[in-house]
Scaffold this active site. Sequence first.
Site, PDB file in Angstrom:
ATOM      1  N   GLY A  12      14.845  29.466  16.232  1.00  0.00           N
ATOM      2  CA  GLY A  12      15.946  28.575  15.868  1.00  0.00           C
ATOM      3  C   GLY A  12      15.640  27.098  16.008  1.00  0.00           C
ATOM      4  N   ASN A  14      14.562  25.038  13.702  1.00  0.00           N
ATOM      5  CA  ASN A  14      15.150  24.311  12.563  1.00  0.00           C
ATOM      6  C   ASN A  14      16.655  24.153  12.747  1.00  0.00           C
ATOM      7  OD1 ASN A  14      13.302  23.646  10.074  1.00  0.00           O
ATOM      8  ND2 ASN A  14      12.503  25.529  10.962  1.00  0.00           N
ATOM      9  N   LYS A  61      23.374  48.457   4.038  1.00  0.00           N
ATOM     10  CA  LYS A  61      23.126  47.010   3.997  1.00  0.00           C
ATOM     11  C   LYS A  61      24.331  46.309   3.383  1.00  0.00           C
ATOM     12  CE  LYS A  61      19.960  43.697   1.916  1.00  0.00           C
ATOM     13  NZ  LYS A  61      18.591  43.397   1.566  1.00  0.00           N
ATOM     14  N   MET A  86      15.185  36.650   8.789  1.00  0.00           N
ATOM     15  CA  MET A  86      14.115  37.538   8.327  1.00  0.00           C
ATOM     16  C   MET A  86      14.602  38.701   7.467  1.00  0.00           C
ATOM     17  SD  MET A  86      11.765  35.767   9.424  1.00  0.00           S
ATOM     18  CE  MET A  86      10.285  36.715   9.150  1.00  0.00           C
ATOM     19  N   ARG A  87      15.751  38.553   6.836  1.00  0.00           N
ATOM     20  CA  ARG A  87      16.247  39.616   5.960  1.00  0.00           C
ATOM     21  C   ARG A  87      16.434  39.107   4.545  1.00  0.00           C
ATOM     22  NH1 ARG A  87      17.911  44.190   8.041  1.00  0.00           N
ATOM     23  NH2 ARG A  87      17.579  44.150  10.276  1.00  0.00           N
ATOM     24  N   LEU A  88      16.149  40.006   3.613  1.00  0.00           N
ATOM     25  CA  LEU A  88      16.354  39.691   2.207  1.00  0.00           C
ATOM     26  C   LEU A  88      17.837  39.918   1.885  1.00  0.00           C
ATOM     27  CD1 LEU A  88      14.252  38.827   0.165  1.00  0.00           C
ATOM     28  CD2 LEU A  88      14.020  41.214  -0.542  1.00  0.00           C
ATOM     29  N   ASN A 103      16.786  27.934   1.551  1.00  0.00           N
ATOM     30  CA  ASN A 103      15.791  28.456   2.495  1.00  0.00           C
ATOM     31  C   ASN A 103      14.691  27.429   2.676  1.00  0.00           C
ATOM     32  OD1 ASN A 103      14.497  30.409   4.166  1.00  0.00           O
ATOM     33  ND2 ASN A 103      13.124  30.912   2.482  1.00  0.00           N
ATOM     34  N   HIS A 105      10.543  27.174   3.803  1.00  0.00           N
ATOM     35  CA  HIS A 105       9.356  28.021   3.952  1.00  0.00           C
ATOM     36  C   HIS A 105       8.138  27.148   4.240  1.00  0.00           C
ATOM     37  CE1 HIS A 105       7.019  31.636   3.486  1.00  0.00           C
ATOM     38  NE2 HIS A 105       6.162  30.958   2.746  1.00  0.00           N
TER      39      HIS A 105
HETATM   40  C1  GRF Z   1      10.103  28.254   9.929  1.00  0.00           C
HETATM   41  O1  GRF Z   1       8.742  28.007   9.869  1.00  0.00           O
HETATM   42  C2  GRF Z   1      10.674  28.439   8.554  1.00  0.00           C
HETATM   43  O2  GRF Z   1      10.004  27.702   7.573  1.00  0.00           O
HETATM   44  C3  GRF Z   1      10.477  29.906   8.305  1.00  0.00           C
HETATM   45  O3  GRF Z   1      10.703  30.512   9.542  1.00  0.00           O
HETATM   46  C4  GRF Z   1      10.414  29.583  10.583  1.00  0.00           C
HETATM   47  C5  GRF Z   1      11.617  29.533  11.476  1.00  0.00           C
HETATM   48  O4  GRF Z   1      11.355  28.828  12.646  1.00  0.00           O
HETATM   49  N1  GRF Z   1      11.332  30.382   7.248  1.00  0.00           N
HETATM   50  P1  GRF Z   1      12.555  28.445  13.625  1.00  0.00           P
HETATM   51  O5  GRF Z   1      13.249  29.746  14.008  1.00  0.00           O
HETATM   52  O6  GRF Z   1      13.456  27.503  12.896  1.00  0.00           O
HETATM   53  O7  GRF Z   1      11.896  27.801  14.807  1.00  0.00           O
END
Ligand code: GRF
Length: 187
Positions: A12, A14, A61, A86-88, A103, A105
């Site tokens: 978490g 971000n 789901k 981590m889910r689609l 999102n 990435h």
């Molecule tokens: C980040 O690198 C993001 O780009 C990817 O998953 C990671 C999440 O990190 N989708 P955090 O949980 O925000 O530390």
Amino acid sequence: MKNIAVFASGKGSNFEQIATRGIRGARISLLVTDKICNALTIAHRYEIEAKTFERRDFETKNAMEEAIIKVLEEEKIDLIVLAGYMRLLSPAFVNRYRNRILNIHPSLLPHYKGKHAIQQAVEDGRKLYGVTVHYVNEGMDEGQIIEQVRVPYEGFDIEELEKMVHETEYELYTRVIQHLIDQEETT
Ligand code: GRF
């Protein structure tokens, strides 16, 4: 005032950075997680409402996503920010919030989709890394790209590289979210 929901499954960082930096004209009204994870601790610290929806608690789901949508509607969520979720999301969910799900990435998409983006780029001997923010569609790490920032790195210290990539994420994600909220205000 717009309402933002952040979806996370892990650390978490971000989420924490967006919460710390803040978004003018919006508030993070909700954290959604799919498991017990560190993001929940951060939500607690920032006094942000948090809800966990574990897949095993639902028969399908679809049922799980319906439960999430119910809460999103109750909280009048305008924008969904995936931050290490981590889910689609299913096509039905994506359709419901089309162009309102973002999102982030840690690669220059369309290169290195998936979980181990930085690691794979390192193994390929890349000297250029980066971060992408995009709208979410039905695919994994697909959907229209909003902005990318390059991170050139020629060293060999993967921890240092990861730190640079994550610092770039924090700045970029907050900036893009702010931009989208500002745009909404003027439309
Ligand atoms: C980040 O690198 C993001 O780009 C990817 O998953 C990671 C999440 O990190 N989708 P955090 O949980 O925000 O530390």
